[in-house]
Motif scaffolding. Structure first.
Motif, PDB file in Angstrom:
ATOM      1  N   CYS A   1       0.804  -1.219   0.000  1.00 13.68           N
ATOM      2  CA  CYS A   1       0.000   0.000   0.000  1.00 13.68           C
ATOM      3  C   CYS A   1       0.835   1.266   0.000  1.00 13.68           C
ATOM      4  CB  CYS A   1      -0.946   0.005   1.200  1.00 13.68           C
ATOM      5  SG  CYS A   1      -0.109   0.069   2.816  1.00 13.68           S
ATOM      6  N   TRP A   2       2.163   1.145   0.089  1.00  5.15           N
ATOM      7  CA  TRP A   2       3.023   2.333   0.198  1.00  5.15           C
ATOM      8  C   TRP A   2       4.473   1.896   0.011  1.00  5.15           C
ATOM      9  CZ3 TRP A   2       1.849   7.193  -0.202  1.00  5.15           C
ATOM     10  CH2 TRP A   2       2.694   8.201   0.287  1.00  5.15           C
TER      11      TRP A   2
ATOM     12  N   ARG B   1       9.057  13.502   4.682  1.00  2.00           N
ATOM     13  CA  ARG B   1       8.426  14.173   3.558  1.00  2.00           C
ATOM     14  C   ARG B   1       7.548  13.171   2.811  1.00  2.00           C
ATOM     15  NH1 ARG B   1      10.388  17.710   5.964  1.00  2.00           N
ATOM     16  NH2 ARG B   1      11.626  19.490   5.248  1.00  2.00           N
ATOM     17  N   VAL B   2       6.536  13.694   2.113  1.00  2.00           N
ATOM     18  CA  VAL B   2       5.682  12.885   1.248  1.00  2.00           C
ATOM     19  C   VAL B   2       5.880  13.342  -0.185  1.00  2.00           C
ATOM     20  CG1 VAL B   2       3.301  12.310   0.636  1.00  2.00           C
ATOM     21  CG2 VAL B   2       3.976  12.435   3.039  1.00  2.00           C
TER      22      VAL B   2
ATOM     23  N   ALA C   1       4.762   8.265  -2.286  1.00  2.00           N
ATOM     24  CA  ALA C   1       5.900   7.657  -1.590  1.00  2.00           C
ATOM     25  C   ALA C   1       6.305   8.547  -0.422  1.00  2.00           C
ATOM     26  CB  ALA C   1       7.086   7.464  -2.541  1.00  2.00           C
ATOM     27  N   GLY C   2       7.085   7.986   0.472  1.00  2.00           N
ATOM     28  CA  GLY C   2       7.572   8.742   1.615  1.00  2.00           C
ATOM     29  C   GLY C   2       9.085   8.703   1.708  1.00  2.00           C
ATOM     30  N   ILE C   3       9.639   9.715   2.337  1.00  2.00           N
ATOM     31  CA  ILE C   3      11.072   9.749   2.635  1.00  2.00           C
ATOM     32  C   ILE C   3      11.230  10.079   4.111  1.00  2.00           C
ATOM     33  CG2 ILE C   3      13.198  11.050   2.333  1.00  2.00           C
ATOM     34  CD1 ILE C   3      12.751  11.214  -0.559  1.00  2.00           C
ATOM     35  N   ALA C   4      12.102   9.349   4.778  1.00  2.00           N
ATOM     36  CA  ALA C   4      12.367   9.571   6.198  1.00  2.00           C
ATOM     37  C   ALA C   4      13.873   9.615   6.422  1.00  2.00           C
ATOM     38  CB  ALA C   4      11.736   8.462   7.035  1.00  2.00           C
ATOM     39  N   ALA C   5      14.346  10.714   6.953  1.00  2.00           N
ATOM     40  CA  ALA C   5      15.780  10.858   7.234  1.00  2.00           C
ATOM     41  C   ALA C   5      16.078  10.277   8.615  1.00  2.00           C
ATOM     42  CB  ALA C   5      16.188  12.327   7.154  1.00  2.00           C
TER      43      ALA C   5
ATOM     44  N   ALA D   1       1.409   5.964  -8.701  1.00  2.00           N
ATOM     45  CA  ALA D   1       2.831   5.802  -8.403  1.00  2.00           C
ATOM     46  C   ALA D   1       3.699   5.741  -9.665  1.00  2.00           C
ATOM     47  CB  ALA D   1       3.068   4.613  -7.479  1.00  2.00           C
ATOM     48  N   PRO D   2       3.406   4.878 -10.701  1.00  2.00           N
ATOM     49  CA  PRO D   2       2.917   3.514 -10.486  1.00  2.00           C
ATOM     50  C   PRO D   2       4.091   2.648 -10.073  1.00  2.00           C
ATOM     51  CG  PRO D   2       3.167   3.900 -12.826  1.00  2.00           C
ATOM     52  CD  PRO D   2       3.619   5.160 -12.129  1.00  2.00           C
TER      53      PRO D   2
END
Length: 266
Positions: free
Chosen positions: A22-23, A56-57, A66-70, A145-146
């Motif tokens: 789902c992500w 961030r999204v 999608a997501g980004i996490a530092a 997304a895809p």
């Protein structure tokens, strides 16, 4: 993750699907460099996440994809793209993973409005689970997304049993996943749509991380060669690529690997 807001398009609620990817989320060390890189490669725009300054999204045509996490350094995590699967309970999924020889890397922990955990299967491939409202309705995310994902693992059939028990694949409930066999691969379908594949052949102790068991995240793009040029210009690299090819394995400046392809996996 952030709460999905209804868009009037019949988005899928979190309790309508389970066991499906789902992500996808990137754990990284340098948030700004990651934003610049993926903006250049995919044309993504960015918005803040309610979880704080390290998150961030990514938006594609205004849709969260999608997501980004530092958090790679802070949580001592690998720099990597990770798929997340929708589950009714992150705690139950994590317990099932451990009972079957897998491990828990992070969580389960509360990430309002839901709960998440980062897990690893018994061959070491990392994946996430998400309990709660989806960031983007499942069908909308699949279109925007895809993205498709493939697990490279030691034994596809053994892994299918593991994930089937953890994520409730092949259950009778509506919104779940069906497991099919296609030669040496296991194919996961939801409502007739292929959402993941599991492929045998990875080696547990291989020195090359592309050979060890792992979930590979694929992004569909209109022009692979253009993505390669953009990635190189922003400090990334092409690990497997030939000019004019329909697919390339790339790495961002921090080393996270992902695949770009001109067509969605059938």
């Amino acid at each position: 993750m952030v709460k999905h807001e209804a868009r009037g398009t019949g988005g899928v609620s979190s309790d309508s699907v389970f066991g499906v990817p789902c992500w996808v989320s990137l754990s990284t060390r340098d948030l700004e460099a990651a934003e610049n890189f993926y903006r250049a490669v995919f044309g993504w725009q960015w918005r803040p996440n309610s979880l704080g300054d390290r998150f961030r999204v990514a938006l594609a045509d205004g849709v969260p994809v999608a997501g980004i996490a530092a958090i790679a350094s802070m949580w001592q995590m690998a720099v990597a793209w990770t798929p997340y699967f929708a589950v009714p309970s992150a705690d139950v999924a994590a317990a099932r993973c451990r009972e079957r020889g897998g491990t828990t890397a992070v969580g389960p922990l509360a990430l309002p409005p839901g709960r998440a955990a980062l897990l690893a299967d018994r061959d070491g491939a990392t994946f996430g689970v998400w309990e709660g409202p989806l960031i983007t309705g499942w069908e909308e995310w699949r279109e925007a997304a895809p993205t498709f994902i493939r697990l490279h693992t030691r034994n596809a059939f053994d892994s299918a049993i593991f994930y089937g028990e953890v994520l409730e694949w092949a259950s009778a409930g509506k919104g779940g996943c069906e497991v099919h066999y296609d030669g040496d691969e296991v194919v996961l379908r939801s409502d007739g749509t292929v959402v993941a594949r599991i492929h045998s052949g990875a080696l547990e102790a291989a020195p090359d991380p592309t050979i060890r068991p792992h979930w590979q995240v694929h992004f569909v793009v209109p022009d692979v060669d253009a993505c390669v040029r953009a990635a190189r210009a922003e400090g990334g690299s092409a690990l497997q690529w030939q000019e004019g090819a329909e697919e390339a394995l790339l790495a961002d400046p921090d080393g996270a690997r992902f695949t770009v392809s001109v067509k969605r996996q059938p």
